[in-house]
Write an enzyme that holds these catalytic residues in place. Sequence first.
Site, mmCIF file in Angstrom:
data_model
loop_
_atom_site.group_PDB
_atom_site.id
_atom_site.type_symbol
_atom_site.label_atom_id
_atom_site.label_comp_id
_atom_site.label_asym_id
_atom_site.label_seq_id
_atom_site.Cartn_x
_atom_site.Cartn_y
_atom_site.Cartn_z
ATOM 1 N N CYS A 96 11.170 19.686 9.879
ATOM 2 C CA CYS A 96 10.918 19.243 11.617
ATOM 3 C C CYS A 96 12.442 19.340 12.048
ATOM 4 C CB CYS A 96 11.398 17.887 11.018
ATOM 5 S SG CYS A 96 10.279 16.885 10.180
ATOM 6 N N SER A 129 10.713 3.654 3.908
ATOM 7 C CA SER A 129 11.842 3.861 3.351
ATOM 8 C C SER A 129 13.367 3.761 4.081
ATOM 9 C CB SER A 129 12.214 5.563 3.627
ATOM 10 O OG SER A 129 13.377 6.060 2.830
ATOM 11 N N CYS A 166 18.079 7.442 15.737
ATOM 12 C CA CYS A 166 17.854 6.366 14.790
ATOM 13 C C CYS A 166 19.356 5.937 15.475
ATOM 14 C CB CYS A 166 18.387 7.190 13.277
ATOM 15 S SG CYS A 166 18.699 5.755 11.979
ATOM 16 N N CYS A 222 23.992 8.054 9.511
ATOM 17 C CA CYS A 222 24.531 9.266 8.379
ATOM 18 C C CYS A 222 24.929 10.644 8.156
ATOM 19 C CB CYS A 222 23.380 8.870 7.608
ATOM 20 S SG CYS A 222 22.773 7.106 7.254
ATOM 21 N N GLU A 224 7.960 14.060 15.340
ATOM 22 C CA GLU A 224 7.667 14.223 14.476
ATOM 23 C C GLU A 224 6.552 14.394 13.319
ATOM 24 O OE1 GLU A 224 9.730 17.374 12.417
ATOM 25 O OE2 GLU A 224 9.805 18.570 14.224
ATOM 26 N N SER A 244 17.090 4.155 0.401
ATOM 27 C CA SER A 244 18.132 5.419 0.685
ATOM 28 C C SER A 244 19.807 5.546 0.623
ATOM 29 C CB SER A 244 18.435 5.971 2.034
ATOM 30 O OG SER A 244 17.180 6.667 2.259
ATOM 31 N N LEU A 245 19.684 5.146 -1.025
ATOM 32 C CA LEU A 245 20.549 4.649 -2.085
ATOM 33 C C LEU A 245 22.091 6.136 -1.759
ATOM 34 C CD1 LEU A 245 22.194 2.767 -3.363
ATOM 35 C CD2 LEU A 245 21.729 3.979 -5.525
ATOM 36 N N HIS A 246 22.010 7.207 -1.938
ATOM 37 C CA HIS A 246 22.520 8.822 -2.011
ATOM 38 C C HIS A 246 24.252 8.191 -2.893
ATOM 39 C CE1 HIS A 246 19.724 10.024 0.105
ATOM 40 N NE2 HIS A 246 19.731 8.766 1.676
ATOM 41 N N GLY A 296 13.990 8.153 12.230
ATOM 42 C CA GLY A 296 14.034 6.895 12.310
ATOM 43 C C GLY A 296 15.313 5.658 11.349
ATOM 44 N N GLU A 297 14.989 4.443 12.137
ATOM 45 C CA GLU A 297 15.376 3.490 10.438
ATOM 46 C C GLU A 297 14.578 2.249 11.053
ATOM 47 O OE1 GLU A 297 16.881 3.191 7.525
ATOM 48 O OE2 GLU A 297 15.649 1.419 8.328
ATOM 49 N N CYS A 324 3.823 11.510 6.713
ATOM 50 C CA CYS A 324 5.450 10.800 7.364
ATOM 51 C C CYS A 324 5.351 10.691 7.906
ATOM 52 C CB CYS A 324 5.953 12.018 6.619
ATOM 53 S SG CYS A 324 8.178 11.896 7.112
ATOM 54 N N CYS A 345 22.888 13.230 7.850
ATOM 55 C CA CYS A 345 21.206 13.391 8.871
ATOM 56 C C CYS A 345 21.532 14.059 10.154
ATOM 57 C CB CYS A 345 20.868 12.174 8.746
ATOM 58 S SG CYS A 345 19.460 12.157 9.392
HETATM 59 N N1 SAH Z 1 15.950 5.968 7.959
HETATM 60 C C1 SAH Z 1 14.848 6.236 7.194
HETATM 61 C C2 SAH Z 1 14.191 6.782 6.779
HETATM 62 C C3 SAH Z 1 14.257 8.052 7.598
HETATM 63 S S1 SAH Z 1 15.248 9.218 6.789
HETATM 64 C C4 SAH Z 1 16.663 5.934 5.724
HETATM 65 O O1 SAH Z 1 17.594 6.413 6.161
HETATM 66 O O2 SAH Z 1 15.775 5.943 4.310
HETATM 67 C C5 SAH Z 1 14.446 9.446 5.046
HETATM 68 C C6 SAH Z 1 15.342 10.283 3.910
HETATM 69 O O3 SAH Z 1 15.645 11.457 4.195
HETATM 70 C C7 SAH Z 1 16.201 8.762 3.680
HETATM 71 O O4 SAH Z 1 16.144 9.058 2.692
HETATM 72 C C8 SAH Z 1 17.483 10.052 4.105
HETATM 73 O O5 SAH Z 1 18.470 9.603 3.600
HETATM 74 C C9 SAH Z 1 16.722 11.690 3.535
HETATM 75 N N2 SAH Z 1 17.329 12.665 4.571
HETATM 76 C C10 SAH Z 1 18.056 12.573 6.179
HETATM 77 N N3 SAH Z 1 18.913 13.736 6.203
HETATM 78 C C11 SAH Z 1 18.689 13.993 4.880
HETATM 79 C C12 SAH Z 1 18.984 15.822 4.808
HETATM 80 N N4 SAH Z 1 19.474 16.795 6.011
HETATM 81 N N5 SAH Z 1 18.591 16.501 3.773
HETATM 82 C C13 SAH Z 1 18.128 15.580 2.757
HETATM 83 N N6 SAH Z 1 17.712 14.758 2.703
HETATM 84 C C14 SAH Z 1 18.049 14.126 4.102
HETATM 85 FE FE1 SF4 Z 2 19.641 9.414 8.935
HETATM 86 FE FE2 SF4 Z 2 18.016 7.005 7.683
HETATM 87 FE FE3 SF4 Z 2 20.647 7.838 8.309
HETATM 88 FE FE4 SF4 Z 2 18.504 6.965 10.579
HETATM 89 S S1 SF4 Z 2 19.165 6.244 8.696
HETATM 90 S S2 SF4 Z 2 20.907 8.533 10.774
HETATM 91 S S3 SF4 Z 2 17.119 8.414 9.810
HETATM 92 S S4 SF4 Z 2 18.817 8.806 7.220
#
Ligand code: SAH
Ligand code: SF4
Length: 412
Positions: free
Chosen positions: A387, A245, A155, A159, A135, A267-269, A213-214, A148, A162
Amino acid sequence: MTVSMRCQAMQTILETPNAPAPLEKVALETYVPPAKPSLIGASRAEIAERLAAIGVAPAQRRMRVQQLWHWIYVRGAKNFDEMTSISREMRAQLEAHFTVARPEVAAEQVSSDGTRKWLLRLPSGDSLEKAHEVECVYIPETDRGTLCVSSQVGCTLNCSFCHTGTQRLVRNLTAGEIVGQIMVARDRLNDWADRETPSGGRLVTNVVMMGMGEPLYNFDAVRDALLIVSDNEGIGISRRRITLSPSGVVPNIVRTGEEIGVMLAISLHAVRDELRNELVPLNRKYPIAELLQACRDYPGSSNARRITFEYVMLKGVNDSMEDAKLLVKMLKGIPAKINLIPFNPWPGTRYQCSDWDQIERFSEYIFNAGYSSPVRTPRGRDILAACGQLKSETEKLSVRERQALRAMAMTD
Ligand code: SAH
Ligand code: SF4
């Protein structure tokens, strides 16, 4: 851009039951180029090589490359016939060997606020298998339009919050398939230069690599694609308007600075390794301290070019005021902004989105500590499909999903 939402895999991929999630997955497929390849995604040098291979004289090549580049990336030509400044014979020769094909649009959804989602069909290496789908989402704002873009089918990483992470990686996108997403958006939005709008006034002004994807596990293709997207004799979206990202592939963050020079949204989280190991298992390989050091060293970051830190708000997991305090403390010295993303739930997830008042408290603390900490609120317009929901015309986004999508649009 769900990222899950925005980026969730659109197709059903079998999951391995009970197997412990490996740190990284291996692509199941490699890309098999069509007999007649598209020139989209090829660098100038690659186009010159391809012209040489079909017998274009050395003296002509440079000019032909310039012409093709202009027609493809400034005018958005969809076939060689449109390229009227190129001789008829040359066009026929090009037509016999190449295309300017972009990914096929399998479905399009338009929300009344102008947000658009395209489901793109990509060839599968195994012709017996169904084509792959990714998408691409366009989010218009008053002062910009953000696209986007996806970098992989599935991926490499896992995570835990995700949805894409639960799926098997299928393959990396090619540079052409990445650039092709921008081409499709400009096609569908009628956003190419013409006599009336030879420069400026474009709808797609910003690109975020936050789709499926990453991106840093498909580094070469992402780099080649972004160099084409930022080329100012072509698509011309400046590096400052492109955000990549990464989830923390430290060595490739360094390379991103050196070889691409785009903005970063990390993507720190989580602020503690123990928790981040669980949310972003790649943290076991590249822990927080190494990740932050790579950010401190990132070339070109300054108060005017801040690094964004994405932080998904998970109820009772990472959303305490202690977390907020530690976050502020650990980002000290890094020109940073923080993007709080309301968690977008998906079927089977063990996480919930933080309560809205907790998100606000968290945000306020960060803001008072001197960081921009936007949490996007929906604009009160109707649906915009998340998506992963494109196929279902009847499903609408919840308020929370819209908040998540806005947050991820990186549009402050
Ligand atoms: N793989 C890359 C880019 C794609 S994800 C990454 O992880 O950064 C883009 C952003 O969406 C990332 O910060 C990811 O952690 C976040 N994300 C993934 N799943 C999510 C969800 N279910 N709700 C909110 N954010 C999410
Ligand atoms: Fe999802 Fe990004 Fe983690 Fe891949 S790297 S699993 S797209 S949050």
